[in-house]
Design a protein around this motif. Structure first.
Motif, PDB file in Angstrom:
ATOM      1  N   LEU A 165       5.357   6.777 -14.419  1.00 39.94           N
ATOM      2  CA  LEU A 165       5.583   6.940 -12.978  1.00 39.94           C
ATOM      3  C   LEU A 165       5.773   5.582 -12.304  1.00 39.94           C
ATOM      4  O   LEU A 165       6.707   5.377 -11.528  1.00 39.94           O
ATOM      5  N   ALA A 166       4.897   4.636 -12.624  1.00 40.60           N
ATOM      6  CA  ALA A 166       4.994   3.313 -12.008  1.00 40.60           C
ATOM      7  C   ALA A 166       6.270   2.604 -12.478  1.00 40.60           C
ATOM      8  O   ALA A 166       6.947   1.945 -11.693  1.00 40.60           O
ATOM      9  N   TYR A 167       6.600   2.782 -13.740  1.00 43.07           N
ATOM     10  CA  TYR A 167       7.783   2.116 -14.301  1.00 43.07           C
ATOM     11  C   TYR A 167       9.050   2.556 -13.571  1.00 43.07           C
ATOM     12  O   TYR A 167       9.889   1.741 -13.198  1.00 43.07           O
ATOM     13  N   VAL A 168       9.169   3.879 -13.365  1.00 44.22           N
ATOM     14  CA  VAL A 168      10.391   4.397 -12.748  1.00 44.22           C
ATOM     15  C   VAL A 168      10.371   4.236 -11.231  1.00 44.22           C
ATOM     16  O   VAL A 168      11.360   3.844 -10.622  1.00 44.22           O
ATOM     17  N   LEU A 169       9.230   4.537 -10.609  1.00 42.57           N
ATOM     18  CA  LEU A 169       9.192   4.580  -9.146  1.00 42.57           C
ATOM     19  C   LEU A 169       9.193   3.199  -8.504  1.00 42.57           C
ATOM     20  O   LEU A 169       9.917   2.945  -7.557  1.00 42.57           O
ATOM     21  N   THR A 170       8.353   2.301  -8.972  1.00 42.21           N
ATOM     22  CA  THR A 170       8.223   1.013  -8.296  1.00 42.21           C
ATOM     23  C   THR A 170       8.448  -0.173  -9.220  1.00 42.21           C
ATOM     24  O   THR A 170       8.593  -1.294  -8.750  1.00 42.21           O
ATOM     25  N   GLY A 171       8.443   0.063 -10.528  1.00 46.64           N
ATOM     26  CA  GLY A 171       8.509  -1.061 -11.462  1.00 46.64           C
ATOM     27  C   GLY A 171       7.295  -1.966 -11.320  1.00 46.64           C
ATOM     28  O   GLY A 171       7.314  -3.108 -11.757  1.00 46.64           O
ATOM     29  N   TRP A 216       0.830  -1.211   0.000  1.00 42.68           N
ATOM     30  CA  TRP A 216       0.000   0.000   0.000  1.00 42.68           C
ATOM     31  C   TRP A 216       0.860   1.254   0.000  1.00 42.68           C
ATOM     32  O   TRP A 216       0.592   2.201  -0.739  1.00 42.68           O
ATOM     33  N   ALA A 217       1.902   1.242   0.837  1.00 39.19           N
ATOM     34  CA  ALA A 217       2.745   2.439   0.944  1.00 39.19           C
ATOM     35  C   ALA A 217       3.408   2.766  -0.392  1.00 39.19           C
ATOM     36  O   ALA A 217       3.658   3.933  -0.696  1.00 39.19           O
ATOM     37  N   ALA A 218       3.667   1.756  -1.204  1.00 41.50           N
ATOM     38  CA  ALA A 218       4.347   1.987  -2.478  1.00 41.50           C
ATOM     39  C   ALA A 218       3.518   2.864  -3.411  1.00 41.50           C
ATOM     40  O   ALA A 218       4.051   3.486  -4.330  1.00 41.50           O
ATOM     41  N   TRP A 219       2.192   2.930  -3.147  1.00 43.67           N
ATOM     42  CA  TRP A 219       1.342   3.799  -3.979  1.00 43.67           C
ATOM     43  C   TRP A 219       1.579   5.274  -3.660  1.00 43.67           C
ATOM     44  O   TRP A 219       1.346   6.134  -4.505  1.00 43.67           O
ATOM     45  N   VAL A 220       1.985   5.547  -2.423  1.00 43.87           N
ATOM     46  CA  VAL A 220       2.083   6.945  -1.996  1.00 43.87           C
ATOM     47  C   VAL A 220       3.020   7.756  -2.896  1.00 43.87           C
ATOM     48  O   VAL A 220       2.622   8.805  -3.411  1.00 43.87           O
ATOM     49  N   PRO A 221       4.255   7.288  -3.135  1.00 44.16           N
ATOM     50  CA  PRO A 221       5.126   8.076  -4.025  1.00 44.16           C
ATOM     51  C   PRO A 221       4.520   8.272  -5.413  1.00 44.16           C
ATOM     52  O   PRO A 221       4.640   9.360  -5.991  1.00 44.16           O
ATOM     53  N   ILE A 222       3.850   7.249  -5.914  1.00 44.64           N
ATOM     54  CA  ILE A 222       3.283   7.357  -7.271  1.00 44.64           C
ATOM     55  C   ILE A 222       2.185   8.416  -7.299  1.00 44.64           C
ATOM     56  O   ILE A 222       2.169   9.302  -8.161  1.00 44.64           O
ATOM     57  N   VAL A 223       1.267   8.325  -6.331  1.00 44.51           N
ATOM     58  CA  VAL A 223       0.139   9.260  -6.316  1.00 44.51           C
ATOM     59  C   VAL A 223       0.638  10.678  -6.030  1.00 44.51           C
ATOM     60  O   VAL A 223       0.233  11.632  -6.696  1.00 44.51           O
ATOM     61  N   VAL A 224       1.545  10.814  -5.073  1.00 49.17           N
ATOM     62  CA  VAL A 224       2.076  12.140  -4.737  1.00 49.17           C
ATOM     63  C   VAL A 224       2.776  12.755  -5.947  1.00 49.17           C
ATOM     64  O   VAL A 224       2.565  13.928  -6.278  1.00 49.17           O
ATOM     65  N   ALA A 225       3.577  11.961  -6.629  1.00 47.24           N
ATOM     66  CA  ALA A 225       4.296  12.484  -7.798  1.00 47.24           C
ATOM     67  C   ALA A 225       3.316  12.931  -8.875  1.00 47.24           C
ATOM     68  O   ALA A 225       3.495  13.970  -9.511  1.00 47.24           O
TER      69      ALA A 225
END
Lengths: 304, 423
Positions: free
Chosen positions: A239-245, A162-171
């Motif tokens: 965003l997903a590709y770079v931030l979390t893959g 769940w936390a991994a979504w935070v950087p994506i959404v914030v960005a």
């Protein structure tokens, strides 16, 4: 000439078609044909790694497989969830920023330029910066929260589903709120200021004027901004590709990323095409519903 | 129009397009890694090949070092049946895929001394009973350990765990063990080593999928518990690849590190490394019921199936994989030779900075990843489920059961129910 406006005679119509032809041609070549080819590919078994399977027509098999594919269903949920949450935040913040910019009387130009800056940063660059900020070791966000005692020392944003979504959404919010704000600012400026003044003379307070005059009149602009943003957010990839893959596991994997992996890494062209078509259908379905349900009702109400 | 004026027109057209009229035979093209010292080495070896074959020109086409990007580029080229590059550097896990797709040609009878190649590397170069690539250099998973914190390398995985836990609890180091846990190919190699250590396999020799058997569940449970609250691997390792892992060890933050041989030289640089002179290597240890297992990596050379000059291309592959060139590679860029005989020659001990006896022990335990044309997808299935189990989204047993089911489906769908046999 008493011809009703908007009507053309035959010669004019022919000239109009002729003038529009290049645009139509370009549209056909760069949009319709590729979508058609992808749709056709989606109806085949085609795997570059397995040439002995050939490229047989397989009807809707790829779509049936997708429906049974838990990873695909997860990706649909992720895509919709991301789009709804991030666009909701962007609209609220966008309205606030637009009102702020609208009320500023001095230095409008520089303020607008500043607000627009995040929008001008390429998404991949922005994503890398946000990755640095959220990284567990020495990342600004992580260390600040750790020092404040909000998260544990070993906490890592990118390891929790769940936390991994935070950087994506914030960005995404950081990057696209300016766009929404500018669209809405244009909407605000189109509202006749005399309405506001009349209400003020009648003794309406600021909150009352905002909720009964400004926001209702801004609604059409909000609908347009939301449509733009939703269509964009449903295609989320970079965003997903770079931030979390897409990780951890596939907890933050959107549809486009799954389609990309299927085509470029697994070389399953047929199934990948089916996934791409489903991204297209999802976006298209949203656009149709949105325009029919919300768009029309608002547009029709407006002149009254 | 006279031939002269045609020539003139061609010249004029070419001047605009910055090309030249063909002169002499087409050059042979070679594609691979060529950055820094490695580039200098490759260029000088290609120049030597040219000297031995008068009139032959070899052109170097540098391709990205990032494996995914190079793979993508090769697929684009080979699928379009282009004639260049003639000779390609392949990652060990691509050979079966490219061979099955018909993109690279058979090298049966093209190479001298095939029996001299390391067995694990040779197995990865074969597909359907034929040889499709020549092992060029090998990579092998190693356990790096701190000689200032321990008198000797742990002899078993539980012993490693105890030492690591102790080191963390006494505050000697923040982390006990660091490994590559991001969701990418590196995670599969780490898992493969734990798996072998507990006696498990991804595929049985007969091609059955065995990654859901109890030994595998024990291996993954060990990895997950190591990440847990009373564990010794930092949770952030789930986002780390080789370099982040090396930084952690190099900064003195970890007692053990699982990494490839390349890290040795970088760790020895006392200007940058806090552990210079205070580390050594050993094979990654085993647990009860298993055996020491090291993941095999490295590169192989293959010939484009549509090469215009296949015999010369094969000669180039034979030349580059000859003992002399391999030894030179070991000396200049510390890459391990793929030939067994070189490990008995004293020349290698001089050429390699790493302790040769430990390297030899790890190579003796080297195991290739499953050799199948659908390896990339098989690996991706594993990566997803391993990562879910390690990040607490699935239990190890569920993760491996689902991964095994998906791999079985993949093999069935591909007509590869028993990998190693093409239809």
């Amino acid at each position: 000439m008493n011809r009703p406006a908007g009507r053309l005679d035959r010669t004019d119509a022919r000239v109009a078609w002729l003038l529009m032809a290049p645009a139509f041609l370009v549209m056909i070549v760069v949009a319709i044909v590729p979508i058609g080819m992808t749709a056709w590919e989606a109806l085949h078994v085609h795997d570059l790694r397995l040439p002995w399977l050939g490229r047989p027509f397989s009807g809707l098999d790829n779509f049936v497989e997708a429906a049974q594919d838990a990873r695909f269903r997860g990706a649909v949920v992720h895509t919709l969830g991301f789009a709804i949450v991030s666009v909701a935040f962007e609209l609220v913040l966008g309205v606030a920023f637009a009102l702020l910019m609208h009320s500023v009387t001095r230095g409008r130009g520089p303020i607008r330029a500043m607000v627009l800056l995040p929008w001008a940063v390429p998404t991949v660059v922005a994503a890398l910066v946000w990755r640095f900020l959220f990284e567990s070791q020495g990342g600004l966000v992580s260390t600040t929260l750790r020092d404040a005692g909000v998260v544990a020392a070993s906490f890592d944003w990118f390891v929790h589903p769940w936390a991994a979504w935070v950087p994506i959404v914030v960005a995404d919010i950081w990057k696209t709120t300016p766009f929404v704000a500018l669209l809405l600012l244009a909407g605000l400026q189109a509202i006749d200021p005399s309405l506001d003044e009349a209400a003020r003379v009648d003794g309406a307070g600021a909150a009352r004027r905002l909720f009964t005059i400004t926001l209702p009149l801004l609604a059409p602009a909000v609908v347009v901004a939301a449509a733009f943003r939703m269509l964009d957010a449903l295609r989320i990839f970079d965003l997903a590709y770079v931030l979390t893959g897409g990780g951890p596991g596939t907890a933050t994997e959107p549809l486009s990323l799954y389609a990309f992996a299927t085509v470029m890494q697994r070389l399953r062209f047929g199934y990948g095409a089916a996934l791409s078509i489903s991204v297209f259908l999802l976006t298209f379905a949203f656009a149709l519903v949105w325009v029919r349900a919300l768009g029309r009702s608002l547009v029709e109400k407006e002149p009254a | 129009m006279s031939s002269r004026s045609v020539r003139l027109l061609l010249l004029l057209a070419c001047a605009g397009a910055a090309c030249s009229l063909p002169e002499g035979p087409e050059p042979l093209t070679f594609s691979g890694s060529a950055l820094g010292t490695e580039g200098t080495l490759v260029r000088s070896q290609l120049a030597r090949f040219e000297e031995r074959h008068p009139g032959v020109r070899v052109e170097l086409r540098v391709t990205p070092d990032a494996a995914d990007q190079r793979h993508q580029l090769y697929v684009q080229w080979l699928n379009a049946r282009v004639r260049h590059p003639d000779v390609l550097q392949l990652d060990v896990i691509w050979t079966a895929e490219f061979a099955a797709a018909g993109w690279i040609m058979s090298l049966d009878d093209a190479l001298p001394d095939v029996g001299d190649f390391l067995p694990a590397a040779l197995a990865a170069a074969q597909w359907n009973g034929g040889l499709y690539a020549a092992p060029w250099f090998v990579d092998v998973g190693l356990l790096y350990w701190r000689t200032d914190l321990l008198p000797e390398a742990p002899r078993s995985l539980p012993e490693l765990g105890d030492a690591a836990r102790h080191a963390v609890s006494t505050g000697a180091v923040p982390f006990g063990l660091v490994w590559q846990g991001a969701r990418y190919e590196g995670l599969v190699t780490v898992f493969l080593e734990h798996l072998g250590a507990f006696g498990g396999r991804i595929l049985a020799p007969d091609g059955r999928v065995t990654v859901d058997e109890p030994a595998a569940v024990r291996a993954l449970t060990f990895m997950r518990d190591a990440l847990g609250p009373r564990g010794f691997v930092p949770p952030s390792a789930l986002t780390w690849q080789e370099e982040q892992v090396r930084f952690a060890f190099q900064n003195g933050d970890a007692m053990f590190m699982r990494n490839w041989p390349y890290a040795w030289t970088l760790l020895a640089d006392s200007a940058r490394s806090r552990v210079a002179g205070r580390y050594s290597i050993a094979p990654f240890p085993s647990a009860a019921g298993g055996e020491i297992t090291a993941a095999l990596g490295g590169a192989q050379l293959a010939v484009n199936a549509h090469s215009a000059n296949p015999s010369l291309a094969r000669d180039l592959v034979a030349f580059l994989t000859a003992p002399e060139q391999m030894l030179e590679r070991a000396r200049f860029v510390s890459q391990l030779p793929a030939r067994q005989s070189l490990y008995e020659a004293p020349a290698l001990a001089d050429a390699l900075p790493l302790p040769l006896d430990q390297v030899r022990a790890a190579l003796a335990a080297a195991r290739p990843r499953p050799v199948t044309p659908v390896y990339s997808e098989l690996s991706e299935i594993l990566q997803v489920h391993l990562h879910r189990a390690l990040s607490g989204q699935e239990t190890p047993a569920t993760a491996l059961r689902d991964a095994a089911a998906e791999i079985r489906m993949l093999l069935a769908r591909s007509g590869l129910a028993a990998p190693g046999t093409a239809p």
